[in-house]
Design an enzyme around this catalytic site. Structure first.
Site, PDB file in Angstrom:
ATOM      1  N   SER A  47       0.844  -1.202   0.000  1.00  0.00           N
ATOM      2  CA  SER A  47       0.000   0.000   0.000  1.00  0.00           C
ATOM      3  C   SER A  47       0.877   1.249   0.000  1.00  0.00           C
ATOM      4  CB  SER A  47      -0.929   0.013   1.223  1.00  0.00           C
ATOM      5  OG  SER A  47      -0.219  -0.206   2.419  1.00  0.00           O
ATOM      6  N   ASP A  85       5.759  -7.052   2.600  1.00  0.00           N
ATOM      7  CA  ASP A  85       4.642  -7.432   1.728  1.00  0.00           C
ATOM      8  C   ASP A  85       5.182  -7.720   0.332  1.00  0.00           C
ATOM      9  OD1 ASP A  85       1.979  -7.891   1.318  1.00  0.00           O
ATOM     10  OD2 ASP A  85       1.417  -5.766   1.131  1.00  0.00           O
ATOM     11  N   LYS A 115       4.245 -11.497   3.558  1.00  0.00           N
ATOM     12  CA  LYS A 115       2.810 -11.696   3.320  1.00  0.00           C
ATOM     13  C   LYS A 115       2.580 -11.681   1.820  1.00  0.00           C
ATOM     14  CE  LYS A 115      -0.315  -8.199   3.713  1.00  0.00           C
ATOM     15  NZ  LYS A 115      -0.870  -8.203   2.342  1.00  0.00           N
ATOM     16  N   GLU A 117      -0.753 -12.207  -1.294  1.00  0.00           N
ATOM     17  CA  GLU A 117      -2.212 -12.198  -1.492  1.00  0.00           C
ATOM     18  C   GLU A 117      -2.671 -13.416  -2.283  1.00  0.00           C
ATOM     19  OE1 GLU A 117      -3.476  -8.519  -3.293  1.00  0.00           O
ATOM     20  OE2 GLU A 117      -2.430  -7.311  -1.779  1.00  0.00           O
ATOM     21  N   GLU A 184      -9.373  -9.386   4.644  1.00  0.00           N
ATOM     22  CA  GLU A 184      -9.646  -7.976   4.344  1.00  0.00           C
ATOM     23  C   GLU A 184     -11.068  -7.818   3.807  1.00  0.00           C
ATOM     24  OE1 GLU A 184      -6.700  -5.842   2.054  1.00  0.00           O
ATOM     25  OE2 GLU A 184      -7.989  -4.081   1.887  1.00  0.00           O
TER      26      GLU A 184
HETATM   27  O1  KIV Z   1      -0.323  -3.334   1.523  1.00  0.00           O
HETATM   28  C1  KIV Z   1      -1.027  -3.330   2.527  1.00  0.00           C
HETATM   29  O2  KIV Z   1      -0.992  -2.416   3.359  1.00  0.00           O
HETATM   30  C2  KIV Z   1      -1.953  -4.431   2.690  1.00  0.00           C
HETATM   31  C3  KIV Z   1      -3.181  -4.143   3.466  1.00  0.00           C
HETATM   32  C4  KIV Z   1      -4.168  -3.524   2.561  1.00  0.00           C
HETATM   33  C5  KIV Z   1      -3.707  -5.351   4.077  1.00  0.00           C
HETATM   34  O3  KIV Z   1      -1.741  -5.476   2.153  1.00  0.00           O
END
Ligand code: KIV
Length: 293
Positions: A47, A85, A115, A117, A184
């Site tokens: 994000s 992420d 993490k 998705e 989410e």
């Molecule tokens: O990138 C991020 O902050 C996320 C959130 C939207 C969960 O993956």
């Protein structure tokens, strides 16, 4: 200083019903504020593409962007459990790619976990990363990297058919070796079921209270991100307003010569007469370029 938590602490917190607090951060100052405030976890989310880089979505964010921001965040929060992420394109192509890029988060940015998705369709990637000895979190429901397929940033799992799909995804993620799951923008009824059904901690961003902890995006909760505010955000501050007002005040002060004041300057150490003599030397053309050598 609080001790950095581990996956075992997070499992214990789930068992005890103690909620985990999780926030995104993208740079050194935000990370250090999060650590001072004793957040349990930080996510250096992709994000960052929207909150700090000005993109419309997260798809353009690169591995280099993520690694660089993760490094800053780690410097700001040396004692906090931090997730890197995995950005779009860093794990979709092959299991090997997923492991290679997950390793980069640990080796180059000292992250504790990664993490990514997706549900069943990324189970082989989760397994490969986990088999490499890396802690990994799943992320299902609204998945911003594939929001095009979801028709935009839309809540998920609101009907029985899509809720069933998400439950199968959640099980596949746990079975593949993920040690955390983020939901989410799904209804709390579904969140509660999944959190109780799975052994691993299940966290929510916009998925309601009945689970093991909450994630929030710092730009949303601080009122820094202006483009839109999702329904599930609680705004704790309006930092954009504070900053804009400070900038306006600075502009006015400079224009009216109210800044800098006497307390903001370094005073001369020799006498003013000596300084005047120095200035006179230049004014009279005494120091030629030749003399300066
Ligand atoms: O990138 C991020 O902050 C996320 C959130 C939207 C969960 O993956």
């Amino acid at each position: 200083m609080a001790k950095k938590k581990s996956v075992l602490d997070f499992m214990e917190m789930k068992a005890k019903g103690e909620k985990v607090t999780w926030i995104t951060a993208y740079d050194y100052p935000m990370a250090s504020f999060a650590e001072t405030a004793e957040l349990d976890m930080i996510l250096v989310g992709d994000s960052l593409g929207m909150v700090v880089m000005g993109y419309q979505g997260t798809v353009p964010v690169t591995m280099e962007d993520c690694i660089s921001h993760c490094q800053s965040v780690r410097r700001g929060a040396p004692n906090t459990f931090i997730f890197g992420d995995m950005p779009f394109g860093s794990y979709q192509i092959s299991d090997e790619d997923a492991v290679r890029n997950a390793c980069r988060f640990l080796k180059e940015a000292d992250m504790d976990a990664v993490k990514l998705e997706g549900g069943r369709r990324v189970a082989s990637k989760i397994k490969a990363i986990s088999d490499a000895g890396i802690l990994v979190s799943g992320h299902i429901g609204l998945t911003p990297q594939s929001s095009g397929q979801q028709g935009g940033f839309k809540a998920q799992g609101r009907d029985v058919a899509s809720a069933r799909d998400l439950i199968f995804d959640a099980i596949a993620i746990q079975d593949a070796g993920a040690r955390f799951l983020l939901l989410e923008a799904v209804p709390p009824e579904l969140t509660e079921f999944i959190a109780n059904f799975l052994d691993i901690p299940v966290y929510s961003i916009g998925a309601g209270a009945p689970c093991d902890g909450q994630l929030i995006i710092c730009g949303d909760m601080l009122g820094l991100f202006q483009a839109f505010t999702p329904k599930f955000v609680k705004k704790y501050a309006n930092v954009a307003e504070v900053i804009t007002n400070a900038f306006k005040e600075y502009v006015a002060d400079v224009k009216t010569v109210n800044f800098p004041e006497d307390k903001h300057v370094y005073h001369i150490k020799d006498s003013f007469d000596d300084f005047q003599a120095l200035f006179a030397e230049f004014d009279s053309g005494y120091l030629t370029e030749e003399k300066l050598g």
